[in-house]
Design a protein around this motif. Structure first.
Motif, mmCIF file in Angstrom:
data_model
loop_
_atom_site.group_PDB
_atom_site.id
_atom_site.type_symbol
_atom_site.label_atom_id
_atom_site.label_comp_id
_atom_site.label_asym_id
_atom_site.label_seq_id
_atom_site.Cartn_x
_atom_site.Cartn_y
_atom_site.Cartn_z
ATOM 1 N N ASN A 1 0.818 -1.209 0.000
ATOM 2 C CA ASN A 1 0.000 0.000 0.000
ATOM 3 C C ASN A 1 0.854 1.261 0.000
ATOM 4 O O ASN A 1 1.946 1.289 0.574
ATOM 5 C CB ASN A 1 -0.917 0.028 1.223
ATOM 6 C CG ASN A 1 -2.036 -0.963 1.107
ATOM 7 O OD1 ASN A 1 -2.461 -1.306 0.005
ATOM 8 N ND2 ASN A 1 -2.528 -1.449 2.229
ATOM 9 N N ASN A 2 0.331 2.296 -0.640
ATOM 10 C CA ASN A 2 0.939 3.631 -0.666
ATOM 11 C C ASN A 2 2.385 3.626 -1.153
ATOM 12 O O ASN A 2 3.276 4.168 -0.508
ATOM 13 C CB ASN A 2 0.844 4.292 0.708
ATOM 14 C CG ASN A 2 -0.584 4.530 1.112
ATOM 15 O OD1 ASN A 2 -1.402 4.936 0.297
ATOM 16 N ND2 ASN A 2 -0.904 4.252 2.359
ATOM 17 N N VAL A 3 2.606 3.019 -2.295
ATOM 18 C CA VAL A 3 3.937 3.002 -2.902
ATOM 19 C C VAL A 3 4.138 4.337 -3.615
ATOM 20 O O VAL A 3 3.329 4.711 -4.457
ATOM 21 C CB VAL A 3 4.058 1.846 -3.922
ATOM 22 C CG1 VAL A 3 5.461 1.781 -4.476
ATOM 23 C CG2 VAL A 3 3.668 0.548 -3.281
ATOM 24 N N PRO A 4 5.210 5.064 -3.302
ATOM 25 C CA PRO A 4 5.391 6.391 -3.913
ATOM 26 C C PRO A 4 5.931 6.334 -5.339
ATOM 27 O O PRO A 4 6.948 6.933 -5.659
ATOM 28 C CB PRO A 4 6.373 7.065 -2.961
ATOM 29 C CG PRO A 4 7.166 5.945 -2.408
ATOM 30 C CD PRO A 4 6.229 4.776 -2.306
ATOM 31 N N THR A 5 5.261 5.590 -6.183
ATOM 32 C CA THR A 5 5.585 5.494 -7.605
ATOM 33 C C THR A 5 4.284 5.706 -8.361
ATOM 34 O O THR A 5 3.232 5.301 -7.881
ATOM 35 C CB THR A 5 6.129 4.089 -7.937
ATOM 36 O OG1 THR A 5 7.182 3.783 -7.056
ATOM 37 C CG2 THR A 5 6.633 4.011 -9.351
ATOM 38 N N SER A 6 4.350 6.294 -9.517
ATOM 39 C CA SER A 6 3.103 6.512 -10.242
ATOM 40 C C SER A 6 2.534 5.167 -10.693
ATOM 41 O O SER A 6 3.285 4.250 -11.030
ATOM 42 C CB SER A 6 3.319 7.427 -11.438
ATOM 43 O OG SER A 6 3.964 6.739 -12.468
ATOM 44 N N PRO A 7 1.218 5.029 -10.693
ATOM 45 C CA PRO A 7 0.595 3.765 -11.094
ATOM 46 C C PRO A 7 0.957 3.355 -12.518
ATOM 47 O O PRO A 7 1.090 2.170 -12.809
ATOM 48 C CB PRO A 7 -0.902 4.049 -10.981
ATOM 49 C CG PRO A 7 -1.017 5.185 -10.051
ATOM 50 C CD PRO A 7 0.228 5.992 -10.215
ATOM 51 N N ARG A 8 1.151 4.322 -13.379
ATOM 52 C CA ARG A 8 1.488 4.014 -14.767
ATOM 53 C C ARG A 8 2.834 3.295 -14.865
ATOM 54 O O ARG A 8 2.992 2.330 -15.617
ATOM 55 C CB ARG A 8 1.521 5.322 -15.553
ATOM 56 C CG ARG A 8 1.723 5.168 -17.017
ATOM 57 C CD ARG A 8 1.628 6.516 -17.681
ATOM 58 N NE ARG A 8 1.781 6.406 -19.117
ATOM 59 C CZ ARG A 8 1.688 7.434 -19.930
ATOM 60 N NH1 ARG A 8 1.440 8.635 -19.456
ATOM 61 N NH2 ARG A 8 1.840 7.270 -21.217
ATOM 62 N N LYS A 9 3.809 3.749 -14.083
ATOM 63 C CA LYS A 9 5.128 3.115 -14.088
ATOM 64 C C LYS A 9 5.072 1.735 -13.441
ATOM 65 O O LYS A 9 5.747 0.803 -13.878
ATOM 66 C CB LYS A 9 6.136 3.993 -13.350
ATOM 67 C CG LYS A 9 6.452 5.277 -14.063
ATOM 68 C CD LYS A 9 7.378 6.142 -13.240
ATOM 69 C CE LYS A 9 7.627 7.469 -13.917
ATOM 70 N NZ LYS A 9 8.445 8.365 -13.085
ATOM 71 N N MET A 10 4.265 1.608 -12.390
ATOM 72 C CA MET A 10 4.150 0.322 -11.709
ATOM 73 C C MET A 10 3.436 -0.701 -12.589
ATOM 74 O O MET A 10 3.767 -1.882 -12.567
ATOM 75 C CB MET A 10 3.407 0.505 -10.386
ATOM 76 C CG MET A 10 3.384 -0.716 -9.515
ATOM 77 S SD MET A 10 4.998 -1.235 -8.927
ATOM 78 C CE MET A 10 5.215 -0.181 -7.531
ATOM 79 N N ARG A 11 2.461 -0.253 -13.385
ATOM 80 C CA ARG A 11 1.735 -1.180 -14.262
ATOM 81 C C ARG A 11 2.640 -1.769 -15.335
ATOM 82 O O ARG A 11 2.428 -2.900 -15.771
ATOM 83 C CB ARG A 11 0.543 -0.471 -14.910
ATOM 84 C CG ARG A 11 -0.622 -0.332 -13.967
ATOM 85 C CD ARG A 11 -1.865 0.204 -14.645
ATOM 86 N NE ARG A 11 -2.837 0.555 -13.627
ATOM 87 C CZ ARG A 11 -3.174 1.796 -13.306
ATOM 88 N NH1 ARG A 11 -2.647 2.822 -13.946
ATOM 89 N NH2 ARG A 11 -4.055 2.025 -12.358
ATOM 90 N N LEU A 12 3.647 -1.017 -15.767
ATOM 91 C CA LEU A 12 4.601 -1.552 -16.737
ATOM 92 C C LEU A 12 5.318 -2.774 -16.169
ATOM 93 O O LEU A 12 5.519 -3.774 -16.856
ATOM 94 C CB LEU A 12 5.631 -0.484 -17.118
ATOM 95 C CG LEU A 12 5.140 0.657 -17.993
ATOM 96 C CD1 LEU A 12 6.230 1.710 -18.122
ATOM 97 C CD2 LEU A 12 4.741 0.145 -19.355
ATOM 98 N N VAL A 13 5.687 -2.693 -14.902
ATOM 99 C CA VAL A 13 6.369 -3.813 -14.246
ATOM 100 C C VAL A 13 5.389 -4.950 -13.990
ATOM 101 O O VAL A 13 5.716 -6.123 -14.186
ATOM 102 C CB VAL A 13 7.022 -3.340 -12.924
ATOM 103 C CG1 VAL A 13 7.638 -4.497 -12.178
ATOM 104 C CG2 VAL A 13 8.064 -2.282 -13.210
#
Length: 136
Positions: free
Chosen positions: A25-37
């Motif tokens: 929860n509350n990862v300080p990364t944008s969701p768009r960048k996290m979705r790539l991973v």
């Protein structure tokens, strides 16, 4: 608690016993960048996914790798044995938006531009390959 609510709560609790997951929860990364991973490892066998994440040069990959290790540990804890290679797969992974911190940046002529510092929630489900194959 009413009877219907109790019955549905017990059914939910029983279903939870066969689900193996981990949340971040509350990862300080944008969701768009996290979705790539997340898209890189969705549906993959877990030890292969760990290898992919380890050698990925994205910052979010380290966080997802730690989350995947946690999900594997949760599976091992519930089943009281070690996971073997080729046994588990990433059945689903979802990245949802979390809170957005709003900051101001000075702009020309006395204005201020808004900076949105986005964060996200990641939920990762792990399942056995045989169970996953029978559903398809």
């Amino acid at each position: 608690m009413g009877a219907r609510k109790r019955i549905s709560a017990e059914a939910r609790k029983e279903a939870q016993k066969t689900m193996y997951f981990a949340k971040l929860n509350n990862v300080p990364t944008s969701p768009r960048k996290m979705r790539l991973v997340a898209d890189m490892i969705r549906g993959m066998e877990v030890f292969r996914a760990l290898g992919v994440l380890k050698f990925s040069n994205k910052e979010a990959a380290a966080r997802v790798e730690k989350l995947l290790r946690s999900a594997i540990a949760n599976w091992e804890q519930k089943n009281e044995r070690k996971a073997e290679a080729g046994e588990l797969c990433v059945s689903s992974i979802s990245v949802d938006c979390a809170t957005t911190l709003k900051r101001m940046r000075p702009a020309p002529q006395g204005r201020g531009y808004r900076i949105r510092k986005r964060s996200n929630h990641v939920t990762l489900f792990v399942d056995t390959l045989s169970k996953n194959d029978s559903q398809n």
